[in-house]
Design an enzyme around this catalytic site. Sequence first.
Site, mmCIF file in Angstrom:
data_model
loop_
_atom_site.group_PDB
_atom_site.id
_atom_site.type_symbol
_atom_site.label_atom_id
_atom_site.label_comp_id
_atom_site.label_asym_id
_atom_site.label_seq_id
_atom_site.Cartn_x
_atom_site.Cartn_y
_atom_site.Cartn_z
ATOM 1 N N HIS A 79 0.837 -1.205 0.000
ATOM 2 C CA HIS A 79 0.000 0.000 0.000
ATOM 3 C C HIS A 79 0.877 1.263 0.000
ATOM 4 C CE1 HIS A 79 -3.718 2.272 1.156
ATOM 5 N NE2 HIS A 79 -2.813 3.100 1.649
ATOM 6 N N GLU A 80 1.807 1.303 0.938
ATOM 7 C CA GLU A 80 2.640 2.502 1.052
ATOM 8 C C GLU A 80 3.580 2.636 -0.145
ATOM 9 O OE1 GLU A 80 1.617 4.611 3.028
ATOM 10 O OE2 GLU A 80 0.416 3.320 4.332
ATOM 11 N N GLU A 114 -4.776 7.672 -3.018
ATOM 12 C CA GLU A 114 -5.263 6.416 -2.449
ATOM 13 C C GLU A 114 -5.567 5.404 -3.556
ATOM 14 O OE1 GLU A 114 -4.834 6.107 0.621
ATOM 15 O OE2 GLU A 114 -5.977 4.332 1.175
ATOM 16 N N HIS A 123 1.753 4.390 -2.838
ATOM 17 C CA HIS A 123 1.836 5.856 -2.650
ATOM 18 C C HIS A 123 3.226 6.336 -3.078
ATOM 19 C CE1 HIS A 123 -1.917 6.686 -0.579
ATOM 20 N NE2 HIS A 123 -1.674 5.838 0.405
HETATM 21 ZN ZN ZN Z 1 -3.145 5.185 1.799
#
Ligand code: ZN
Length: 494
Positions: free
Chosen positions: A259-260, A289, A263
Site C-alpha cells: 500500500h505505502e 489512495e 503511494h
Molecule cells: Zn493510503
Amino acid sequence: MDALKDRLIEVHALGKAADLLEWDQEVMMPRGGAEARARHLAVLKKTAHEMFVAPDTGRLIEALAPAAEGKDDDESALVRLAAREWRRRSRQPVELVEALTRATALAQEEWFEARKASDFARFRPRLEEIFALKRRQAAALGDFPDPYDAWLEEFEPEMSTARVDGLFAEMKAGLIPLVKAVLAKTASARVPELHGRYEIPAQRRLGLEVARSMGFDFARGRLDESAHPFSSGIAVGDVRLTTRYDERLPFSALYGTMHEAGHGLYDQNCEPALKDTPLTGGATMAVHESQSRMWENQVGRSREFWRRWRGRFVELFPQAAAFSAEDLYRASNRVEASLIRVEADELTYGLHVLIRFELERELLSGRTAVADLPRAWAEKSKAYLGVVPPDDARGVLQDVHWASGLIGYFPTYAVGNMISAQLWNAALAAVPGIPAAIERGDGKPLLGWLVENVHRHGRKFGADELVRRACGAKLTARPYLDYLRAKYGELYGL
Ligand code: ZN
C-alpha cells in the site's frame, strides 16, 4: 511569474523540512525529543505560513490568476493551486487557526486516553469544541453551495460534496446487497487461514523484495517501521515508506508495505520539471489512495501475484508449505463483518467509510448531535455491516481523524477505491500483458502506464479531470462495483 514561483518553492521547502521532522518523530526520535520537536515544528510551520500569506505573495497571485484560468500548462496550474491555497488561508482569522491548532492538540491527547478507557463521554466535550470550530471555519471559507464543500476542498479540491453524494449513492446501492450476500456465504466458503509465527526479519525481506518488483526505487527511497504505516514524499529522490510487523499476521506487513509503496511510486515518478514546486506529488488524496489501493488489492490480492510469490513465501516461512498459491489467494481475500476500519477487508471497506461520511454530514447539518454519536454509529454499523460495536473503543472512538480536525477526509478513501478500479481497467485495456507480467513478478508494465497517465502530472489536475484524461470516461463507482462483484462472486460462490 518567476517571483511567485521562487516564493512558492521556498514555502514548499519549509513544508518538506517539516515533513522530514515528522517522519523522524514517527520512526527514529527518542521519546524524550517530543517536547522540543513540537516547538521546532511549530516555528517551521509558522514561518512557512507567514511567508505564504505575506501581502506581496497575494499581490503576485492576484496579478497572475486571471490569465491562468482554464489553461492546462504547468505555470497556470501552479497559479491556480496557489490562488486556492491563498484564499483558504487568508480567509481564516489567525485567532481561529490558533484555536483549532490548540483544540486538536488537546483533543488528540484526550482521544488517546478516552479510547484506552473506551469512554466516549470523556472525549465528547473536546469533539464538540472541534465541530464548533470547524463550523466556524466553514463559514469563514464561505460561498460554497454546501458547507461540507469547505472541508472537502482541503483534501479533494475540484470535487463537490454533491459529486461525492452521487458517487456514494451509487456505491451504497451496489455494495450493501453484495456485502450481505457474501457475508451469508462466509461460513460455507473455503477460506484457509494462516496460523503460527512469522519471523519479522523474513517478513521485512519479503516486503522489500515485493516493493522492488513493483518498481519502487530504493536508491530514491527507503522502508522503515512505525506504529502506523505511512509514506512521505520528501522529494522525487527521497520517498520514505513505513510499515508495521506482527509475528502472527504476515499479510498485515506485506499489504501495508505494498500500500505505502503504491503511494511512494506516485511520489517517485512525478515529472522532474515539477520538482520543488507545490505541483510535485499526488493530485488529490483520492487519487493518491487509488494508487496505494491498486497495488495492494488489484495486484497484491490477485491469483497472478500469488502464483509468483507463493514459492518465495514458503521459502521464507516453511510453516506455510502446505499452502498452495490458490490457498494464499483465498486467505488474502477473507471477508468478514468487522468493527475496525483499518483492519477491514477490501469488500467491506467502503461501508466503513460510508458510516463516517454520513455521520459527518449529519453532524454538520445538526441532524445528529455529538452526544448522540455512539448511538448513531451503532445504528449505521448494524444496518450496513450487521455488527454493533460492543464498546466505544471499537466504535466511534477508533479513528484519530476527528480529534485531529480531519473532517472531510474519509470520503477520499472510498473515492480512491473507485478510481483504482477505473484506472486498472484502462491500464489493462491499453497493456493487456499486465497480469502476465505480475505473474512473472514484474510490475514495470503497470507502472509504465501509471507513470504516463497519472504520476507524471503531479498535482496539475483534480480527480475528475485526471480520470477523464487517463480513462477517456467520467469517474463513476460502476467499475469498482463490477470488479468487487466479479471477484467476490467467484470466491464466495454467489
Ligand atoms: Zn493510503
